[in-house]
Design a protein around this motif. Structure first.
Motif, mmCIF file in Angstrom:
data_model
loop_
_atom_site.group_PDB
_atom_site.id
_atom_site.type_symbol
_atom_site.label_atom_id
_atom_site.label_comp_id
_atom_site.label_asym_id
_atom_site.label_seq_id
_atom_site.Cartn_x
_atom_site.Cartn_y
_atom_site.Cartn_z
ATOM 1 N N HIS A 23 47.728 -1.794 63.893
ATOM 2 C CA HIS A 23 46.475 -2.367 64.368
ATOM 3 C C HIS A 23 46.863 -3.378 65.443
ATOM 4 O O HIS A 23 47.535 -4.374 65.168
ATOM 5 N N ASP A 24 46.464 -3.125 66.680
ATOM 6 C CA ASP A 24 46.868 -3.968 67.800
ATOM 7 C C ASP A 24 45.678 -4.703 68.390
ATOM 8 O O ASP A 24 44.518 -4.340 68.161
ATOM 9 N N ASP A 27 42.024 -3.252 69.501
ATOM 10 C CA ASP A 27 41.578 -2.085 68.743
ATOM 11 C C ASP A 27 40.171 -2.320 68.191
ATOM 12 O O ASP A 27 39.828 -3.420 67.751
ATOM 13 N N SER A 80 47.596 -8.249 66.123
ATOM 14 C CA SER A 80 47.991 -7.270 65.109
ATOM 15 C C SER A 80 47.727 -7.737 63.673
ATOM 16 O O SER A 80 47.868 -6.945 62.738
ATOM 17 N N SER A 184 44.689 7.528 64.154
ATOM 18 C CA SER A 184 43.359 6.954 64.329
ATOM 19 C C SER A 184 42.488 6.982 63.082
ATOM 20 O O SER A 184 41.577 6.168 62.946
ATOM 21 N N LYS A 231 39.890 4.446 64.346
ATOM 22 C CA LYS A 231 40.349 3.380 65.243
ATOM 23 C C LYS A 231 40.350 3.866 66.681
ATOM 24 O O LYS A 231 40.923 4.914 67.007
#
Length: 232
Positions: A23-24, A27, A80, A184, A231
């Motif tokens: 998770h960046d 996102d 993140s 995703s 995502k």
């Protein structure tokens, strides 16, 4: 030579694959699934606050039924580990019942109401962002909009009318987890506790003209949701 290139390629893929789960920052995560609101209602006794019987304590308690609807989460990752999340859902409907009051005709189903519980939270993901398993905790604020209150047919036949319940602001807390099925797509489960307090009123001119009773209800539901997420 070919074996060396193949080994190097597999090693590169092994390193890259976990990174795809991260998770960046930037996102956007959308989750949808079944969500159940299970009120843990605790109320004051029912009291007459208007009319010739004002001040009378009728005793008893108010309770609310559970309901399951379509739940939606929209999350934006700040980095993140930290994100902002909005909870939404299709309208919940709950039966409201009174029990143990001195006015026997009031006991049983009083009526029903609907509500929407938009909740804005800050969420924290403690694990390495490369992990496919991403548990999280969150806290935020909830606004519960209560509407479409109406008296049930039996209560109406006993003279009850004009059932109302106040909207509510309160704190919200949650724990949850995502498990990445692909880069995703994820499965998700979450549990929330929301502080919801309301005051409900109902009129009964059959008892005496201008009579209104009220009850303070700590709804304080636990909310459970399971579903899928995507995502972007």
């Amino acid at each position: 030579m070919h074996k060396s290139l193949l080994s190097a390629s597999l090693f590169a893929l092994a390193l890259a694959a976990p990174l795809a789960h991260a998770h960046d920052a930037g996102d956007i995560i959308v989750r949808a699934g079944a969500i159940t609101v299970n009120p843990d209602a605790d109320s004051s006794s029912v009291k007459v606050d208007q009319g010739p019987l004002a001040g009378a304590d009728l005793g008893g308690k108010a309770t609310m039924s559970s309901d399951t609807q379509l739940g939606l989460n929209f999350a934006y990752m700040l980095d993140s580990h930290w994100g902002i999340e909005l909870l939404a859902a299709s309208p919940f409907e709950h039966d409201v019942k009174l029990k143990g009051t001195a006015l026997g005709a009031a006991n049983g189903k009083l009526g029903s109401l609907k509500h929407l519980p938009p909740t804005l939270s800050v969420v924290y993901y403690p694990l390495d962002p490369k992990s496919a398993f991403q548990p999280y905790v969150g806290a935020g604020i909830n606004y519960t909009w209560i509407y479409d209150e109406h008296v049930g047919s039996e209560a109406s036949a006993n003279g009850f009318s004009n059932f109302k319940a106040e909207n509510s602001w309160g704190m919200a807390f949650q724990v949850g987890a995502d498990y990445m099925l692909t880069d995703s797509v994820m499965i998700n489960a979450q549990v929330r506790y929301i502080d919801i307090d309301t005051t409900a009123t109902v009129e009964n001119n059959a008892v005496a003209p201008g009579t209104r009773a009220k009850v303070d209800v700590d709804v304080d539901p636990f909310i459970y949701m399971v579903g899928l997420g995507y995502k972007f």
